[in-house]
Write a protein that holds these residues in place. Structure first.
Motif, PDB file in Angstrom:
ATOM      1  N   SER A  77     -36.698 -14.309 -28.870  1.00 40.52           N
ATOM      2  CA  SER A  77     -37.709 -13.264 -28.779  1.00 40.52           C
ATOM      3  C   SER A  77     -38.888 -13.554 -29.711  1.00 40.52           C
ATOM      4  O   SER A  77     -38.864 -14.485 -30.518  1.00 40.52           O
ATOM      5  N   ASP A  78     -39.912 -12.709 -29.606  1.00 35.97           N
ATOM      6  CA  ASP A  78     -41.162 -12.924 -30.323  1.00 35.97           C
ATOM      7  C   ASP A  78     -41.003 -12.776 -31.829  1.00 35.97           C
ATOM      8  O   ASP A  78     -40.240 -11.924 -32.318  1.00 35.97           O
ATOM      9  N   VAL A  79     -41.777 -13.584 -32.559  1.00 31.31           N
ATOM     10  CA  VAL A  79     -41.854 -13.455 -34.014  1.00 31.31           C
ATOM     11  C   VAL A  79     -42.610 -12.166 -34.353  1.00 31.31           C
ATOM     12  O   VAL A  79     -43.594 -11.805 -33.688  1.00 31.31           O
ATOM     13  N   ASP A  80     -42.156 -11.463 -35.372  1.00 29.52           N
ATOM     14  CA  ASP A  80     -42.838 -10.255 -35.827  1.00 29.52           C
ATOM     15  C   ASP A  80     -44.265 -10.620 -36.247  1.00 29.52           C
ATOM     16  O   ASP A  80     -44.454 -11.445 -37.148  1.00 29.52           O
ATOM     17  N   PRO A  81     -45.298 -10.044 -35.597  1.00 29.07           N
ATOM     18  CA  PRO A  81     -46.676 -10.416 -35.925  1.00 29.07           C
ATOM     19  C   PRO A  81     -47.081 -10.116 -37.357  1.00 29.07           C
ATOM     20  O   PRO A  81     -48.035 -10.704 -37.864  1.00 29.07           O
ATOM     21  N   SER A  82     -46.369  -9.220 -38.026  1.00 26.93           N
ATOM     22  CA  SER A  82     -46.695  -8.971 -39.432  1.00 26.93           C
ATOM     23  C   SER A  82     -46.467 -10.220 -40.278  1.00 26.93           C
ATOM     24  O   SER A  82     -47.041 -10.354 -41.368  1.00 26.93           O
ATOM     25  N   ARG A  83     -45.655 -11.161 -39.773  1.00 25.26           N
ATOM     26  CA  ARG A  83     -45.396 -12.410 -40.494  1.00 25.26           C
ATOM     27  C   ARG A  83     -46.656 -13.268 -40.580  1.00 25.26           C
ATOM     28  O   ARG A  83     -46.759 -14.140 -41.443  1.00 25.26           O
ATOM     29  N   TYR A  84     -47.586 -13.063 -39.638  1.00 24.39           N
ATOM     30  CA  TYR A  84     -48.843 -13.821 -39.705  1.00 24.39           C
ATOM     31  C   TYR A  84     -50.059 -12.898 -39.775  1.00 24.39           C
ATOM     32  O   TYR A  84     -51.171 -13.250 -39.379  1.00 24.39           O
ATOM     33  N   GLY A  85     -49.836 -11.678 -40.296  1.00 22.32           N
ATOM     34  CA  GLY A  85     -50.932 -10.788 -40.608  1.00 22.32           C
ATOM     35  C   GLY A  85     -51.621 -10.147 -39.430  1.00 22.32           C
ATOM     36  O   GLY A  85     -52.810  -9.815 -39.505  1.00 22.32           O
ATOM     37  N   ALA A  86     -50.876  -9.929 -38.335  1.00 16.97           N
ATOM     38  CA  ALA A  86     -51.471  -9.345 -37.130  1.00 16.97           C
ATOM     39  C   ALA A  86     -50.785  -8.031 -36.774  1.00 16.97           C
ATOM     40  O   ALA A  86     -49.630  -7.789 -37.137  1.00 16.97           O
ATOM     41  N   GLU A  87     -51.517  -7.189 -36.048  1.00 19.24           N
ATOM     42  CA  GLU A  87     -50.936  -5.980 -35.480  1.00 19.24           C
ATOM     43  C   GLU A  87     -50.127  -6.345 -34.238  1.00 19.24           C
ATOM     44  O   GLU A  87     -50.441  -7.302 -33.536  1.00 19.24           O
ATOM     45  N   ARG A  88     -49.113  -5.574 -33.967  1.00 19.44           N
ATOM     46  CA  ARG A  88     -48.264  -5.849 -32.806  1.00 19.44           C
ATOM     47  C   ARG A  88     -48.986  -5.502 -31.501  1.00 19.44           C
ATOM     48  O   ARG A  88     -49.478  -4.389 -31.316  1.00 19.44           O
ATOM     49  N   HIS A  89     -49.051  -6.481 -30.604  1.00 24.94           N
ATOM     50  CA  HIS A  89     -49.619  -6.304 -29.272  1.00 24.94           C
ATOM     51  C   HIS A  89     -48.657  -5.478 -28.419  1.00 24.94           C
ATOM     52  O   HIS A  89     -47.440  -5.512 -28.622  1.00 24.94           O
ATOM     53  N   ARG A  90     -49.178  -4.764 -27.457  1.00 27.14           N
ATOM     54  CA  ARG A  90     -48.317  -3.910 -26.615  1.00 27.14           C
ATOM     55  C   ARG A  90     -47.284  -4.711 -25.834  1.00 27.14           C
ATOM     56  O   ARG A  90     -46.252  -4.178 -25.409  1.00 27.14           O
ATOM     57  N   GLU A  91     -47.532  -6.006 -25.593  1.00 29.86           N
ATOM     58  CA  GLU A  91     -46.586  -6.841 -24.850  1.00 29.86           C
ATOM     59  C   GLU A  91     -45.619  -7.601 -25.757  1.00 29.86           C
ATOM     60  O   GLU A  91     -44.753  -8.318 -25.265  1.00 29.86           O
ATOM     61  N   THR A  92     -45.756  -7.462 -27.047  1.00 32.37           N
ATOM     62  CA  THR A  92     -44.908  -8.190 -27.988  1.00 32.37           C
ATOM     63  C   THR A  92     -43.565  -7.485 -28.160  1.00 32.37           C
ATOM     64  O   THR A  92     -43.499  -6.261 -28.237  1.00 32.37           O
ATOM     65  N   ASP A  93     -42.489  -8.280 -28.218  1.00 30.94           N
ATOM     66  CA  ASP A  93     -41.139  -7.729 -28.364  1.00 30.94           C
ATOM     67  C   ASP A  93     -40.997  -6.926 -29.649  1.00 30.94           C
ATOM     68  O   ASP A  93     -41.703  -7.160 -30.634  1.00 30.94           O
ATOM     69  N   GLU A  94     -40.032  -6.014 -29.623  1.00 27.70           N
ATOM     70  CA  GLU A  94     -39.637  -5.338 -30.858  1.00 27.70           C
ATOM     71  C   GLU A  94     -39.202  -6.400 -31.877  1.00 27.70           C
ATOM     72  O   GLU A  94     -38.519  -7.368 -31.523  1.00 27.70           O
ATOM     73  N   PRO A  95     -39.590  -6.253 -33.134  1.00 32.57           N
ATOM     74  CA  PRO A  95     -39.246  -7.265 -34.138  1.00 32.57           C
ATOM     75  C   PRO A  95     -37.738  -7.438 -34.312  1.00 32.57           C
ATOM     76  O   PRO A  95     -36.983  -6.474 -34.229  1.00 32.57           O
ATOM     77  N   HIS A  96     -37.342  -8.659 -34.561  1.00 30.66           N
ATOM     78  CA  HIS A  96     -35.972  -8.991 -34.956  1.00 30.66           C
ATOM     79  C   HIS A  96     -36.057  -9.604 -36.345  1.00 30.66           C
ATOM     80  O   HIS A  96     -35.978 -10.817 -36.520  1.00 30.66           O
ATOM     81  N   GLY A  97     -36.254  -8.729 -37.334  1.00 26.61           N
ATOM     82  CA  GLY A  97     -36.540  -9.183 -38.685  1.00 26.61           C
ATOM     83  C   GLY A  97     -35.480 -10.078 -39.282  1.00 26.61           C
ATOM     84  O   GLY A  97     -35.786 -11.023 -40.020  1.00 26.61           O
ATOM     85  N   GLN A  98     -34.220  -9.799 -38.960  1.00 26.90           N
ATOM     86  CA  GLN A  98     -33.116 -10.583 -39.499  1.00 26.90           C
ATOM     87  C   GLN A  98     -33.262 -12.054 -39.119  1.00 26.90           C
ATOM     88  O   GLN A  98     -33.104 -12.952 -39.942  1.00 26.90           O
ATOM     89  N   ARG A  99     -33.589 -12.280 -37.847  1.00 24.82           N
ATOM     90  CA  ARG A  99     -33.706 -13.660 -37.390  1.00 24.82           C
ATOM     91  C   ARG A  99     -34.957 -14.322 -37.951  1.00 24.82           C
ATOM     92  O   ARG A  99     -34.935 -15.504 -38.321  1.00 24.82           O
ATOM     93  N   ASP A 100     -36.070 -13.589 -38.012  1.00 23.22           N
ATOM     94  CA  ASP A 100     -37.293 -14.148 -38.591  1.00 23.22           C
ATOM     95  C   ASP A 100     -37.032 -14.631 -40.022  1.00 23.22           C
ATOM     96  O   ASP A 100     -37.381 -15.760 -40.388  1.00 23.22           O
TER      97      ASP A 100
END
Length: 248
Positions: A77-100
């Motif tokens: 699944s998608d990387v949490d956009p907060s990891r690269y300083g971005a807001e989450r896009h409406r099409e971006t998956d729910e974050p999986h912080g543990q895996r990131d």
């Protein structure tokens, strides 16, 4: 190598709810196409699940990397956009912080000892973010089509152009026509910026399809946006396994 014989390749995994037999609960998962590809290339696959919440990911990653000869950061699944300083896009998956957290820690540990590393699909994106890069959160908005991810369980077939003389070219040349290769893709995100890496493959619409570390002649450190395990493409896995041997 960590021991004699076949090199041991660690693969990051999902940690998700799943069903098997009569059971239904959280499980560590990875498609067998990955492990079969490692075995076919001459390696032994070892699954590296994210540690449970609250456990020290960096400590676990250091220990895990000390026990393996190579690392694969796998798709998912998608990387949490907060990891690269971005807001989450409406099409971006729910974050999986543990895996990131886990995969970024694995990359930290791998870099510290120059461990041979291959990133696949999500994996190349994690590698870019680890290096301080950013992602396109929804490729169809960038290129105007959905060929890279048709949806559901279907892989898109995409032709990519490969930079001559790159490490990538030396690994997939047997499968190419000229400098082009048809690959199996399933992604709606892609690498936008990639500090410390140079792009070595692109699709016709300009999407980055592969990158390798600058000055990477002495270390296998390569990320690809496609899924070679779905085509029994042994070149990339073989290159990784060879890089894990004393003569690799």
């Amino acid at each position: 190598m960590t021991g004699s014989g076949r090199p041991v390749i660690g693969l990051s995994t999902y940690r998700v709810d799943a069903q098997w037999g009569v059971w239904d609960g959280e499980a560590v998962l990875l498609p067998t196409t990955y492990t079969r590809s490692i075995e076919a290339a001459g390696g032994i696959a070892m699954l590296l699940p994210p540690p449970s919440e609250g456990l020290p990911a960096a400590e676990f990653a250091d220990t895990a990397v000390s026990r393996i000869d190579g690392l694969v950061i796998t798709g998912g699944s998608d990387v949490d956009p907060s990891r690269y300083g971005a807001e989450r896009h409406r099409e971006t998956d729910e974050p999986h912080g543990q895996r990131d957290v886990w995969e970024l820690a694995l990359l930290d540990a791998a870099a510290a000892v120059s461990l041979p590393t291959l990133g696949i699909c999500r994996g190349v994106q994690v590698m870019a973010v680890h290096g301080g890069g950013t992602l396109h959160q929804h490729v169809p908005e960038v290129v105007g089509h959905s060929a890279h991810s048709p949806g559901g369980r279907v892989y898109g077939e995409v032709a990519v152009s490969i930079e001559p003389g790159s490490r990538l070219a030396s690994l997939v040349s047997a499968s190419t026509v000229g400098d082009r290769l048809t690959v199996s893709c399933h992604h709606h995100q892609a690498v936008a910026t990639h500090p410390g890496f140079r792009a070595t493959a692109w699709s016709a619409d300009g999407v980055l399809e592969a990158m390798e570390a600058d000055g990477s002649a002495d270390r296998f450190n390569l990320g690809i946006q496609w899924h070679p395990e779905e085509r029994d493409d042994a070149g990339l896995f073989g290159g990784l396994v060879r890089a894990c041997t004393p003569s690799g």
